[in-house]
Design an enzyme around this catalytic site. Structure first.
Site: not given
Ligand code: GLV
Length: 326
Positions: A156-158, A238, A240, A269, A287-288
């Protein structure tokens, strides 16, 4: 005229609260308690809207107990805390915060991949523990990043942002697997080649997970998949918690089945699988990935825009179930 009532379910920027208070009667939670389902329902049952984060689960029980609820605006791009079909059935609008966090999250994914490959956390712990007495030729020798093969699961975008960083900035050979293949234009922009999941696992030197969590992606990376990876490979999650089987990962790291991992999200978490805490070759962060001040403010603003846009003006910006609007 009475203003609609909303719940802001977790602590948020004071500026966001002040903005919301111009349009709504706001119940806030600046003490930042994480509500149990019962506590959430108790606060939400007289509200028209909610501002949530990933820690509030909006499911059929919550919806049934809150018949006046019209919108839940998540301050996150991921929304696996929402039962969207149940929300749609009850005509409750769901919104998330896409786009505003893409580049920041891609920066973090890349940073975590580099920290993992170059053993930055492990070597820092060694130095702080006073163990550094002399330099040696193979001390913390890690895996090459530039020119290596970057694998991305979930494009996806990320994922595309990470691919662009790898291909253009570090001369990496980028391969990806996704439910659907990107258009030729997007593939060219990312210099990324579509491969099967099996080829991705077998070929990547650094595998980064950026796919959404769902029943299908639960434990998408478990013992079988880890066994297919190169023993020199690194894995970064990064996306889930729950996409990786954390117990199987800890075992693979301990057995050096793969070289190292960088993990920002965990199943259950903020609890972290205890075995992950005892293996040295893993970088663990809480989760940052989207956590810069500007981006978190942009996410809070967009969640607030969705509440105001919908409850005041009838036009939310980023609806997940737009069918509720018709
Ligand atoms: C962070 O995990 C988000 O989904 O924005």
């Amino acid at each position: 005229m009475t203003q609609p009532r909303i719940l802001v379910a977790r602590a948020v920027f004071p500026e966001t609260l002040a903005r919301l208070a111009r349009h709504f009667e706001v119940e806030s939670n600046q003490d930042d308690q994480v509500f149990s389902k019962q506590e959430l329902v108790a606060r939400l049952k007289d509200k028209a809207g909610a501002f949530t984060t990933g820690s509030e689960r909006i499911d059929a029980d919550v919806l049934a107990a809150c018949p006046g609820l019209k919108i839940v605006a998540n301050m996150a791009v991921g929304y696996n805390n929402f039962d969207v079909p149940a929300m749609t059935a009850r005509k409750v609008l769901a919104t998330n915060t896409p786009d505003v966090l893409t580049e920041t999250t891609a920066d973090f994914g890349f940073a975590l991949m580099m920290a993992t490959a170059r053993r930055i956390a492990e070597s820092e712990h060694y130095l702080r523990a006073g163990k550094w007495t002399k330099w040696s030729y193979d001390m913390f020798a890690g895996a090459e990043v530039h020119g290596s093969t970057l694998g991305i699961l979930g494009m996806g975008r990320i994922g595309q942002g990470i691919a662009r960083r790898g291909a253009h900035g570090f001369g990496m050979n980028v391969i990806y697997h996704n439910r659907s293949r990107l258009s030729p234009d997007l593939e060219a922009a990312c210099k990324a080649r579509y491969v099967s999941k099996e080829e991705l696992l077998k070929t990547a030197d650094h595998l980064v997970l950026v796919l959404p969590y769902s029943a299908e992606s639960h434990h998408a990376i478990a013992a079988k998949e880890l066994a297919q990876m190169k023993p020199t490979a690194t894995l970064v999650n990064i996306a889930r918690g729950g996409i990786v089987d954390d117990a199987a990962l800890a075992q693979a790291l301990r057995d050096r089945r793969i070289a190292a991992a960088g993990i920002d999200v965990f199943e259950g978490e903020p609890k972290v699988h205890p075995d992950l805490l005892t293996v040295p070759n893993v970088v663990l962060t809480p989760h940052i990935a989207s956590a810069t001040v500007q981006t978190r403010m942009a996410m809070a603003d967009l969640a607030a825009d969705n509440l105001i846009g919908f409850l005041v003006n009838g036009k939310p910006l980023t609806p997940l179930n737009p069918e509720v609007l018709s």
